[in-house]
Design an enzyme around this catalytic site. Structure first.
Site, PDB file in Angstrom:
ATOM      1  CE1 TYR A   1     -15.252   0.038   2.623  1.00 23.76           C
ATOM      2  CE2 TYR A   1     -17.433  -0.946   2.601  1.00 23.76           C
ATOM      3  CZ  TYR A   1     -16.118  -0.954   2.185  1.00 23.76           C
ATOM      4  OH  TYR A   1     -15.658  -1.932   1.328  1.00 23.76           O
TER       5      TYR A   1
ATOM      6  CB  THR B   1     -17.834  -3.141  -1.717  1.00 20.97           C
ATOM      7  OG1 THR B   1     -18.869  -3.738  -0.962  1.00 20.97           O
ATOM      8  CG2 THR B   1     -17.954  -1.623  -1.591  1.00 20.97           C
ATOM      9  CG  ASP B   2     -22.153  -6.378  -2.148  1.00 20.78           C
ATOM     10  OD1 ASP B   2     -21.531  -5.762  -1.255  1.00 20.78           O
ATOM     11  OD2 ASP B   2     -22.649  -7.512  -1.976  1.00 20.78           O
ATOM     12  CD  GLU B   3     -20.873  -2.737   2.669  1.00 22.98           C
ATOM     13  OE1 GLU B   3     -20.873  -1.585   3.123  1.00 22.98           O
ATOM     14  OE2 GLU B   3     -20.420  -3.706   3.288  1.00 22.98           O
TER      15      GLU B   3
ATOM     16  CE  LYS C   1     -14.069   0.224  -2.024  1.00 21.36           C
ATOM     17  NZ  LYS C   1     -12.616  -0.017  -2.260  1.00 21.36           N
TER      18      LYS C   1
ATOM     19  CD  GLU D   1      -8.881   3.061   7.442  1.00 22.58           C
ATOM     20  OE1 GLU D   1      -9.533   2.250   8.113  1.00 22.58           O
ATOM     21  OE2 GLU D   1      -7.703   3.371   7.709  1.00 22.58           O
TER      22      GLU D   1
ATOM     23  CG  PHE E   1     -20.676 -11.628  10.746  1.00 27.73           C
ATOM     24  CD1 PHE E   1     -21.224 -11.511  12.013  1.00 27.73           C
ATOM     25  CD2 PHE E   1     -21.238 -12.548   9.856  1.00 27.73           C
ATOM     26  CE1 PHE E   1     -22.317 -12.283  12.394  1.00 27.73           C
ATOM     27  CE2 PHE E   1     -22.326 -13.320  10.238  1.00 27.73           C
ATOM     28  CZ  PHE E   1     -22.871 -13.200  11.505  1.00 27.73           C
TER      29      PHE E   1
ATOM     30  CE  LYS F   1     -20.024 -10.328  22.637  1.00 28.49           C
ATOM     31  NZ  LYS F   1     -20.539 -10.787  23.916  1.00 28.49           N
TER      32      LYS F   1
ATOM     33  CB  ILE G   1      -9.300  -9.057  -0.368  1.00 31.88           C
ATOM     34  CG1 ILE G   1     -10.562  -9.208   0.492  1.00 31.88           C
ATOM     35  CG2 ILE G   1      -9.540  -9.645  -1.757  1.00 31.88           C
ATOM     36  CD1 ILE G   1     -11.771  -8.452  -0.025  1.00 31.88           C
TER      37      ILE G   1
ATOM     38  CB  THR H   1      -7.656   5.611   2.891  1.00 31.19           C
ATOM     39  OG1 THR H   1      -6.628   5.919   3.824  1.00 31.19           O
ATOM     40  CG2 THR H   1      -7.314   4.319   2.165  1.00 31.19           C
TER      41      THR H   1
HETATM   42  P1  NAD Z   1      -8.585  -4.797   4.919  1.00 30.62           P
HETATM   43  O1  NAD Z   1      -9.045  -3.732   5.836  1.00 30.62           O
HETATM   44  O2  NAD Z   1      -8.348  -6.174   5.454  1.00 30.62           O
HETATM   45  O3  NAD Z   1      -7.240  -4.351   4.195  1.00 30.62           O
HETATM   46  C1  NAD Z   1      -7.044  -3.039   3.724  1.00 30.62           C
HETATM   47  C2  NAD Z   1      -5.554  -2.825   3.539  1.00 30.62           C
HETATM   48  O4  NAD Z   1      -5.357  -1.499   3.016  1.00 30.62           O
HETATM   49  C3  NAD Z   1      -4.751  -2.932   4.837  1.00 30.62           C
HETATM   50  O5  NAD Z   1      -3.590  -3.702   4.624  1.00 30.62           O
HETATM   51  C4  NAD Z   1      -4.403  -1.485   5.160  1.00 30.62           C
HETATM   52  O6  NAD Z   1      -3.181  -1.321   5.875  1.00 30.62           O
HETATM   53  C5  NAD Z   1      -4.293  -0.900   3.767  1.00 30.62           C
HETATM   54  N1  NAD Z   1      -4.486   0.552   3.767  1.00 30.62           N
HETATM   55  C6  NAD Z   1      -5.441   1.269   4.420  1.00 30.62           C
HETATM   56  N2  NAD Z   1      -5.255   2.571   4.207  1.00 30.62           N
HETATM   57  C7  NAD Z   1      -4.195   2.690   3.382  1.00 30.62           C
HETATM   58  C8  NAD Z   1      -3.519   3.804   2.793  1.00 30.62           C
HETATM   59  N3  NAD Z   1      -3.939   5.063   3.004  1.00 30.62           N
HETATM   60  N4  NAD Z   1      -2.463   3.560   1.988  1.00 30.62           N
HETATM   61  C9  NAD Z   1      -2.036   2.292   1.772  1.00 30.62           C
HETATM   62  N5  NAD Z   1      -2.604   1.214   2.314  1.00 30.62           N
HETATM   63  C10 NAD Z   1      -3.687   1.417   3.111  1.00 30.62           C
HETATM   64  O7  NAD Z   1      -9.668  -4.816   3.751  1.00 30.62           O
HETATM   65  P2  NAD Z   1     -10.141  -6.001   2.795  1.00 30.62           P
HETATM   66  O8  NAD Z   1     -11.318  -6.645   3.394  1.00 30.62           O
HETATM   67  O9  NAD Z   1      -8.962  -6.801   2.379  1.00 30.62           O
HETATM   68  O10 NAD Z   1     -10.655  -5.151   1.549  1.00 30.62           O
HETATM   69  C11 NAD Z   1      -9.789  -4.852   0.464  1.00 30.62           C
HETATM   70  C12 NAD Z   1     -10.581  -4.143  -0.620  1.00 30.62           C
HETATM   71  O11 NAD Z   1     -11.672  -4.967  -1.033  1.00 30.62           O
HETATM   72  C13 NAD Z   1     -11.194  -2.826  -0.163  1.00 30.62           C
HETATM   73  O12 NAD Z   1     -11.087  -1.913  -1.231  1.00 30.62           O
HETATM   74  C14 NAD Z   1     -12.654  -3.172   0.108  1.00 30.62           C
HETATM   75  O13 NAD Z   1     -13.478  -2.058  -0.083  1.00 30.62           O
HETATM   76  C15 NAD Z   1     -12.896  -4.228  -0.945  1.00 30.62           C
HETATM   77  N6  NAD Z   1     -13.950  -5.207  -0.672  1.00 30.62           N
HETATM   78  C16 NAD Z   1     -13.934  -5.918   0.503  1.00 30.62           C
HETATM   79  C17 NAD Z   1     -14.912  -6.888   0.709  1.00 30.62           C
HETATM   80  C18 NAD Z   1     -14.919  -7.719   1.978  1.00 30.62           C
HETATM   81  O14 NAD Z   1     -15.845  -8.516   2.174  1.00 30.62           O
HETATM   82  N7  NAD Z   1     -13.930  -7.628   2.852  1.00 30.62           N
HETATM   83  C19 NAD Z   1     -15.907  -7.115  -0.249  1.00 30.62           C
HETATM   84  C20 NAD Z   1     -15.881  -6.361  -1.435  1.00 30.62           C
HETATM   85  C21 NAD Z   1     -14.886  -5.420  -1.633  1.00 30.62           C
HETATM   86  O1  TDX Z   2     -20.127  -8.787  15.415  1.00 23.11           O
HETATM   87  C1  TDX Z   2     -20.811  -8.625  14.402  1.00 23.11           C
HETATM   88  N1  TDX Z   2     -22.108  -9.038  14.423  1.00 23.11           N
HETATM   89  C2  TDX Z   2     -22.945  -8.899  13.340  1.00 23.11           C
HETATM   90  O2  TDX Z   2     -24.123  -9.294  13.404  1.00 23.11           O
HETATM   91  C3  TDX Z   2     -20.279  -8.024  13.186  1.00 23.11           C
HETATM   92  C4  TDX Z   2     -18.872  -7.541  13.149  1.00 23.11           C
HETATM   93  C5  TDX Z   2     -21.132  -7.897  12.124  1.00 23.11           C
HETATM   94  N2  TDX Z   2     -22.419  -8.314  12.186  1.00 23.11           N
HETATM   95  C6  TDX Z   2     -23.272  -8.229  10.972  1.00 23.11           C
HETATM   96  C7  TDX Z   2     -23.282  -6.914  10.240  1.00 23.11           C
HETATM   97  C8  TDX Z   2     -23.502  -7.364   8.809  1.00 23.11           C
HETATM   98  O3  TDX Z   2     -24.889  -7.571   8.581  1.00 23.11           O
HETATM   99  O4  TDX Z   2     -22.730  -9.178  10.064  1.00 23.11           O
HETATM  100  C9  TDX Z   2     -22.796  -8.699   8.722  1.00 23.11           C
HETATM  101  C10 TDX Z   2     -21.391  -8.628   8.141  1.00 23.11           C
HETATM  102  O5  TDX Z   2     -20.704  -7.586   8.830  1.00 23.11           O
HETATM  103  P1  TDX Z   2     -19.216  -7.110   8.429  1.00 23.11           P
HETATM  104  O6  TDX Z   2     -18.288  -8.269   8.492  1.00 23.11           O
HETATM  105  O7  TDX Z   2     -18.899  -5.891   9.215  1.00 23.11           O
HETATM  106  O8  TDX Z   2     -19.383  -6.809   6.876  1.00 23.11           O
HETATM  107  P2  TDX Z   2     -20.299  -5.768   6.036  1.00 23.11           P
HETATM  108  O9  TDX Z   2     -20.682  -4.601   6.856  1.00 23.11           O
HETATM  109  O10 TDX Z   2     -21.381  -6.567   5.377  1.00 23.11           O
HETATM  110  O11 TDX Z   2     -19.205  -5.281   4.949  1.00 23.11           O
HETATM  111  C11 TDX Z   2     -18.307  -6.236   4.367  1.00 23.11           C
HETATM  112  O12 TDX Z   2     -18.691  -6.604   3.081  1.00 23.11           O
HETATM  113  C12 TDX Z   2     -18.568  -5.620   2.080  1.00 23.11           C
HETATM  114  C13 TDX Z   2     -16.870  -5.721   4.349  1.00 23.11           C
HETATM  115  O13 TDX Z   2     -16.474  -5.375   5.662  1.00 23.11           O
HETATM  116  C14 TDX Z   2     -16.736  -4.563   3.407  1.00 23.11           C
HETATM  117  O14 TDX Z   2     -15.379  -4.153   3.321  1.00 23.11           O
HETATM  118  C15 TDX Z   2     -17.202  -4.987   2.054  1.00 23.11           C
HETATM  119  O15 TDX Z   2     -17.209  -3.892   1.196  1.00 23.11           O
END
Ligand code: NAD
Ligand code: TDX
Length: 332
Positions: free
Chosen positions: A148, A121-123, A152, A81, A188, A203, A13, A97
């Site tokens: 996780y 996150t909504d989680e 958060k 993370e 996913f 999967k 993101i 982190t």
């Molecule tokens: P990501 O894992 O793709 O990226 C995380 C980044 O943070 C990476 O570049 C990693 O190297 C860096 N990082 C990790 N530890 C660090 C540290 N100690 N110091 C500096 N950098 C560090 O994650 P993402 O999916 O891009 O998520 C980004 C943010 O958005 C997170 O805070 C996550 O909780 C939040 N978020 C993600 C989702 C989602 O669906 N992916 C949804 C809602 C909120």
């Molecule tokens: O192989 C898979 N098969 C599967 O069924 C994986 C990797 C996931 N899943 C399921 C688990 C969840 O119900 O799919 C859904 C989405 O899984 P993830 O991509 O791991 O996301 P989730 O656990 O929902 O969390 C994500 O959304 C909120 C992000 O990873 C978080 O960073 C964010 O905060």
């Protein structure tokens, strides 16, 4: 020039956010990223080097963070993370982190009076029953399920306390599940797309009835930008695009887009503590900030995302085998 410090800006993101932010010619960005397994410098390829500085470092490194925060006008804190399955295998980096890292950033922001936006996150609100139609609102109780989401939630609480006790100029956003380009293949949607490219069945954890509320990453980031500009200090905003789908449906859409039978997936062991359903009520963001999603068509968004992974195999290929080996170890 407006100077933004973007932590985690080489992750999924964050990198998309940096790309969006630099479209404004009056913005310069410094990325602070530890370059964990989740980051990729290539996610920032092609951006104007005159307005982008990349610093490799840890958000939990107090002196480094203090020095960087002192030289910027605003901080957008993405670094975390971020993967639930990893937090179940080894929670420790999540504590350091997500909690200690956020604490260090908040302390620097407090010292320098810098505008801060916290990405969450909504989680943190736990999960909802599968079929009752309810949605999380900004008033929902915190009820995190996984290591996780607990970390958060802890980081959100620190931000709220730093606003109230120290008067820092902070906003928080809690967003639903993102999809789009540059997402790590452990997550996913990219995992299933790249499995299909490799001739491997998608999967599905457990029954596949778990529901996620999907949003395109650019819609998330557009909302973050608006909140940074116009959000009220101390407020929490929910970001979501009203796109609840169960996991089986998502896999079936991907299979259809990729020209395979809808049943060409397999069930694998469920994730322990697997949250049933997330759903976001983004009324406050829409009403107060005037944001609305620009990519509301989920099917089209998935088509574009599939195409991105097909066209950008060199971006993800190097991480795929290792990611699947990790999944194999945990039986998923
Ligand atoms: P990501 O894992 O793709 O990226 C995380 C980044 O943070 C990476 O570049 C990693 O190297 C860096 N990082 C990790 N530890 C660090 C540290 N100690 N110091 C500096 N950098 C560090 O994650 P993402 O999916 O891009 O998520 C980004 C943010 O958005 C997170 O805070 C996550 O909780 C939040 N978020 C993600 C989702 C989602 O669906 N992916 C949804 C809602 C909120
Ligand atoms: O192989 C898979 N098969 C599967 O069924 C994986 C990797 C996931 N899943 C399921 C688990 C969840 O119900 O799919 C859904 C989405 O899984 P993830 O991509 O791991 O996301 P989730 O656990 O929902 O969390 C994500 O959304 C909120 C992000 O990873 C978080 O960073 C964010 O905060």
């Amino acid at each position: 020039m407006r100077r933004l410090l973007v932590t985690g800006g080489a992750g999924f993101i964050g990198a998309n956010f940096v790309r969006t932010a630099l479209r404004d010619p009056s913005v310069a960005v410094t990325v602070l990223d530890k370059f964990t397994y989740a980051a990729d410098p290539a996610s920032l390829d092609g951006l104007d080097p005159a307005r982008l500085t990349v610093v490799t470092g840890d958000v939990a490194d107090g002196p480094l963070v203090d020095d960087l925060v002192a030289r910027h006008d605003a901080v957008v804190h993405f670094a975390a993370e971020s993967h639930n399955d990893n937090s179940l295998a080894d929670p420790e980096p999540f504590i350091r982190t997500n909690i200690e890292g956020t604490f260090r950033v908040l302390e620097a922001v407090r010292r320098h009076g810098t505008r801060y936006h916290h990405i969450s996150t909504d989680e943190v609100y736990g999960d909802l029953p599968l079929d009752d139609g309810s949605r999380f609102t900004e008033a929902s109780p915190y009820r995190p399920s996984s290591p996780y989401s607990a970390t958060k939630a802890g980081s959100d609480m620190l931000v709220r306390a730093w606003v109230r006790s120290f008067g820092i100029r902070a906003t928080i956003s809690n967003c639903s599940n993102n999809y789009g380009p540059y997402q790590h293949v452990e997550k996913f949607i990219p995992r299933q797309i790249t499995n299909v490219i490799d001739g491997v069945a998608p999967k599905v954890y457990g029954s596949g009835t778990n529901v996620r509320d999907w949003i395109h990453v650019d819609d998330h980031n557009a909302a973050v930008w608006e909140i940074l500009e116009r959000g009220r200090i101390g407020e929490t905003y929910f970001i979501g695009a009203d796109t609840q789908r169960d996991n089986l449906t998502v896999v079936q859409i991907l299979l259809e887009i990729m020209g395979l039978p809808k049943d060409a997936y397999e069930h694998v062991t469920d994730r322990p503590g697997h949250d049933l359903r997330y759903a976001i009520d983004a009324t406050k963001l829409r009403a107060e900030i005037g944001w609305c999603p620009r990519y509301p068509d989920f099917h089209r968004g998935l088509e574009n995302t599939v195409q991105w992974y097909v066209d950008n195999e060199s971006w993800w290929r190097g991480r795929k085998a290792k990611t699947e080996a990790r999944y194999q170890e945990i039986g998923r």
